[in-house]
Design a protein around this motif. Structure first.
Motif, PDB file in Angstrom:
ATOM      1  N   ALA A  86      11.755 -51.544  -0.282  1.00 36.54           N
ATOM      2  CA  ALA A  86      12.207 -51.367   1.113  1.00 36.54           C
ATOM      3  C   ALA A  86      11.239 -52.008   2.092  1.00 36.54           C
ATOM      4  N   ASP A  91      22.384 -54.918  -3.874  1.00 33.93           N
ATOM      5  CA  ASP A  91      23.696 -54.563  -3.328  1.00 33.93           C
ATOM      6  C   ASP A  91      23.672 -54.500  -1.805  1.00 33.93           C
ATOM      7  N   SER A  92      22.553 -54.030  -1.259  1.00 33.32           N
ATOM      8  CA  SER A  92      22.450 -53.902   0.200  1.00 33.32           C
ATOM      9  C   SER A  92      22.162 -55.229   0.876  1.00 33.32           C
ATOM     10  N   GLY A  93      21.717 -56.223   0.106  1.00 34.11           N
ATOM     11  CA  GLY A  93      21.352 -57.511   0.669  1.00 34.11           C
ATOM     12  C   GLY A  93      19.911 -57.600   1.119  1.00 34.11           C
ATOM     13  N   HIS A  94      19.176 -56.487   1.018  1.00 35.00           N
ATOM     14  CA  HIS A  94      17.771 -56.532   1.427  1.00 35.00           C
ATOM     15  C   HIS A  94      16.990 -57.490   0.524  1.00 35.00           C
ATOM     16  N   LYS A 152      18.692 -52.858  -8.140  1.00 25.61           N
ATOM     17  CA  LYS A 152      20.147 -53.048  -7.966  1.00 25.61           C
ATOM     18  C   LYS A 152      20.592 -52.610  -6.574  1.00 25.61           C
ATOM     19  N   GLU A 153      20.065 -51.461  -6.129  1.00 22.18           N
ATOM     20  CA  GLU A 153      20.423 -50.971  -4.794  1.00 22.18           C
ATOM     21  C   GLU A 153      20.001 -51.970  -3.724  1.00 22.18           C
ATOM     22  N   ALA A 154      18.808 -52.553  -3.889  1.00 22.51           N
ATOM     23  CA  ALA A 154      18.311 -53.517  -2.908  1.00 22.51           C
ATOM     24  C   ALA A 154      19.134 -54.807  -2.929  1.00 22.51           C
ATOM     25  N   THR A 189      25.593 -57.700 -11.355  1.00 24.74           N
ATOM     26  CA  THR A 189      25.265 -57.643  -9.925  1.00 24.74           C
ATOM     27  C   THR A 189      25.195 -59.058  -9.358  1.00 24.74           C
ATOM     28  N   ARG A 219      11.320 -48.137  -5.307  1.00 24.26           N
ATOM     29  CA  ARG A 219      12.256 -48.102  -4.186  1.00 24.26           C
ATOM     30  C   ARG A 219      11.540 -48.251  -2.847  1.00 24.26           C
ATOM     31  N   LYS A 273      12.897 -58.872   4.271  1.00 22.59           N
ATOM     32  CA  LYS A 273      14.350 -58.974   4.042  1.00 22.59           C
ATOM     33  C   LYS A 273      14.692 -60.392   3.585  1.00 22.59           C
TER      34      LYS A 273
END
Length: 527
Positions: free
Chosen positions: A220, A247-250, A243-245, A272, A216, A224
């Motif tokens: 981050a 979903d956030s578009g990062h 998946k979180e990255a 996703t 994670r 980007k």
């Protein structure tokens, strides 16, 4: 000579069996066996050739009483208990280069698929939607590709990316500056790679150090809009964090050919947007499947028939060309290791292996393994070159290897030294006629002797009549003497006798020998 017997336990190209047969091995192709069925038959085989289906567990290895080598047709060996195989003295090989091009090409294909959103565009087009305005891709030309791992596959990906006019940066702790220049890439640390890369591909094995290398925090820190491809090993990326990255578009897109758990029947990433996956297809081309099958057959045949070791994961490589040249050295090394182990006393914590003259020009790892095999044989009756280093490590033995290119008195020389509470104890040997191992020094005393069969080692005070008394004792005991080998520090000083005999020397004879006037040490030896 009995032919080595090989079992091919998984489906592979039929030419693999032909190679075994042509090289002089007996081969059975028996696939799809349950673990219990494999345990029932494995004891008759010297070699086991597998792909990914057969799981070689401790239970199977316990039943494989004649097994000498396991060959995995492919790269990953997650299905083999390598530490236990090593403890059993079984060589484990893989074929790391047979599917390198195929895997590298798959990574490039997934990179293009991400860049142009090809799977989603294909799916919608086939649904009759004609989504021409719904997909806006990116060019790869001029973009920065970040390689995590610059080994064989990583270097192939780099060459393809450079051909696409990409800029390539690479993070690999083992990448030298010279190799980076040769590859045409820029060597960077991981933080720099994350900051600069438009695309990231992973090409590293899964170890404790690389597990979740893209976690994670590191995702981050990535640039980007980065797109990530993994065709290496599952577990290199934290899938929940990815998946979180996404979903956030990062992270703009990700493509995985491998998962932490396979077969991947479910994953947080499934469904996703901007995520592409394939079912571990990196090696799935016709050419690769043929290549790895043929390579594993050739490697295993070389080992079983000539002693050549290629792409082994638990012992040093030894080419079929090197094996004949190294064979007499390894015989000498094993005898020296055995001798110093039998003679040195106390808690031995360090062993040093020195090579000088012609011996210094050879591959030192097999020689080191042979010394340790001889040394550890008096602690275990199942030791060989494969498991000797592991047994030595278990005993806390530190191993040092030193080479001297200059010649001394002898054209070629091996010296084995152990650290004892009384100080270092050293033995040395050479080759006569390029292939006859011969001891030339023992604990600082020059002596020429063959090390073979049953022997008696005696340290005594040099004095007239000693040899006669020792000979009489052997004669009275009915023990036939093969050879006498003598050495001394100086006239009247400490002397060494190595006596070869035709049978094991009884304990009572050794006791009587110890009571001969002037005798300091008596010990029976066996080789």
């Amino acid at each position: 000579m009995t032919k080595p017997k090989v079992l091919i336990a998984d489906k592979m190209d039929p030419n693999a069996a032909k190679i075994f047969e042509d090289r002089g091995c007996d081969v059975d192709v028996i696939t799809g066996k349950t673990p219990e069925e494999l345990i029932a038959i494995i004891g008759q085989y010297d070699g086991l050739a597998i792909r990914s289906s057969t799981k070689v567990t401790a239970e199977i290895l316990d039943a494989a009483t004649n097994l000498k080598v396991i060959g995995r047709a492919g790269i990953g060996v997650d299905n083999v208990d390598i530490p236990y195989a090593s403890s059993k003295g079984v060589v484990v090989m893989n074929t790391p280069f047979g599917n390198s091009i195929t895997t590298a090409e798959h990574a490039i294909a997934l990179m293009f698929a991400l860049a142009r959103q090809i799977p989603e565009a294909n799916a919608q087009t086939q649904q009759g939607l004609w989504p021409k305005n719904g997909f806006m891709g990116v060019e790869v030309t001029g973009k920065v590709l970040g390689l995590i791992g610059a080994g064989n596959i990583g270097s192939i990906v780099a060459s393809r990316a450079l051909g696409l006019k990409m800029k390539v940066v690479a993070y690999d702790p083992f990448l030298t500056p010279e190799r980076a220049v040769e590859m045409g890439v820029e060597k960077v640390d991981l933080e720099q790679l994350l900051e600069r890369a438009d695309f990231i591909t992973l090409h590293t094995p899964l170890t404790d150090e690389t597990r979740n290398i893209l976690n994670r925090d590191r995702l981050a820190k990535a640039k980007k809009g980065v797109r990530i491809v993994n065709c290496a090993r599952g577990g290199l990326i934290d899938e929940v964090a990815l998946k979180e990255a996404l979903d956030s578009g990062h992270v703009a897109g990700a493509a995985l050919d491998v998962f932490a758990v396979e077969p991947a029947k479910e994953s947080p990433l499934f469904g996703t947007p901007n995520f592409i996956c394939t079912p571990h297809l990196g090696a799935s081309t016709t050419e690769a499947q043929v290549n790895v099958a043929l390579q594993v057959a050739e490697q295993m045949s070389d080992f079983l028939l000539t002693g050549g070791v290629t792409n082994a994961l638990n012992m040093p490589s030894l080419s079929a060309e090197e094996a004949p040249k190294l064979k007499p050295y390894m015989a000498l090394a094993e005898k020296l290791g055995s001798l110093v182990s039998q003679l040195a006393h106390g808690n031995l914590t360090e062993i040093t292996i020195e090579r000088s003259g012609a011996a210094a020009e050879l591959n030192g790892k097999p020689i080191e393994g042979a010394v340790l095999a001889g040394f550890m044989r008096h602690y275990s009756d199942t030791v060989n070159m494969v498991n000797a280093p592991y047994l030595a490590k278990e005993r806390g033995l530190q191993v040092r290897s030193v080479r001297y290119e200059h010649e001394g008195v002898y054209h070629t020389l091996l010296r084995v030294t152990v650290a004892t509470s009384q100080g270092p104890r050293s033995v040395a040997g050479t080759l006569f006629g390029e292939n006859a191992p011969r001891l030339v020094e023992i604990f600082g005393i020059g002596i020429e002797a063959d090390l073979d069969g049953h022997m008696l080692y005696v340290v005594n005070q040099d004095a007239p009549g000693f040899i006669g008394r020792m000979g009489s004792l052997m004669g009275e005991a009915g023990i036939n003497i093969g050879t006498f080998h003598l050495g001394r520090r100086e006239a009247g000083g400490e002397a060494v006798l190595l006596l070869s005999v035709d049978q094991r020397i009884p304990a009572d004879v050794i006791d009587k020998a110890s009571k001969i006037e002037g005798v300091k040490v008596v010990k029976a030896l066996s080789f």
